[in-house]
Design a protein around this motif. Sequence first.
Motif, mmCIF file in Angstrom:
data_model
loop_
_atom_site.group_PDB
_atom_site.id
_atom_site.type_symbol
_atom_site.label_atom_id
_atom_site.label_comp_id
_atom_site.label_asym_id
_atom_site.label_seq_id
_atom_site.Cartn_x
_atom_site.Cartn_y
_atom_site.Cartn_z
ATOM 1 N N ALA A 163 0.844 -1.189 0.000
ATOM 2 C CA ALA A 163 0.000 0.000 0.000
ATOM 3 C C ALA A 163 0.883 1.244 0.000
ATOM 4 C CB ALA A 163 -0.929 0.010 1.203
ATOM 5 N N ILE A 164 0.631 2.119 -0.965
ATOM 6 C CA ILE A 164 1.362 3.386 -1.042
ATOM 7 C C ILE A 164 0.496 4.492 -0.453
ATOM 8 C CG2 ILE A 164 0.537 3.910 -3.386
ATOM 9 C CD1 ILE A 164 3.309 5.162 -3.934
ATOM 10 N N SER A 165 1.130 5.402 0.252
ATOM 11 C CA SER A 165 0.419 6.546 0.827
ATOM 12 C C SER A 165 1.382 7.725 0.860
ATOM 13 C CB SER A 165 -0.106 6.219 2.227
ATOM 14 O OG SER A 165 0.968 5.896 3.100
ATOM 15 N N ARG A 166 0.859 8.885 1.217
ATOM 16 C CA ARG A 166 1.709 10.066 1.290
ATOM 17 C C ARG A 166 1.185 11.021 2.351
ATOM 18 N NH1 ARG A 166 1.558 12.739 -4.537
ATOM 19 N NH2 ARG A 166 2.502 14.537 -3.489
ATOM 20 N N ASP A 167 2.118 11.790 2.889
ATOM 21 C CA ASP A 167 1.802 12.862 3.829
ATOM 22 C C ASP A 167 2.273 14.142 3.161
ATOM 23 O OD1 ASP A 167 1.770 14.791 5.831
ATOM 24 O OD2 ASP A 167 2.311 13.367 7.397
ATOM 25 N N ASN A 168 1.352 14.861 2.559
ATOM 26 C CA ASN A 168 1.732 16.050 1.794
ATOM 27 C C ASN A 168 2.349 17.128 2.680
ATOM 28 O OD1 ASN A 168 0.881 14.984 -0.695
ATOM 29 N ND2 ASN A 168 -1.221 15.653 -0.348
ATOM 30 N N ALA A 169 1.909 17.206 3.919
ATOM 31 C CA ALA A 169 2.445 18.226 4.831
ATOM 32 C C ALA A 169 3.922 17.981 5.131
ATOM 33 C CB ALA A 169 1.645 18.244 6.119
#
Length: 119
Positions: free
Chosen positions: A68-74
Amino acid sequence: QVQLVESGGGLVQAGGSLRLSCAASGRIFSIDQMGWYRQAPGKQRELVAFISSGGHTNYADSVKGRFAISRDNAKNTAFLQMNSLKTEDTAVYSCNALISADTGTYLAWGQGTQVTVSS
């Protein structure tokens, strides 16, 4: 200067899990798509997963349902959660990102992190 740094690789037994991180640094305005790639010895580099700025994801068939890929833009960071690892997942994992910064737009690459899955 824009940089991508991966972390979280290591040695794990088959069936185990690892979580990779990819952190971007520099005078960044925005990050578009971010992706994870891998290259095993003697093989071509392949796309594992990518995520758009809006959160749309896509995966290689070989990892669907396990990664699973995810991101934290902050935090300008992408993650790759890898579960039910198999020996064939052994490779150097690298991330890339399309980054808009004060000095221009770059397709930046990290240096890679080794993932080794033992049987």
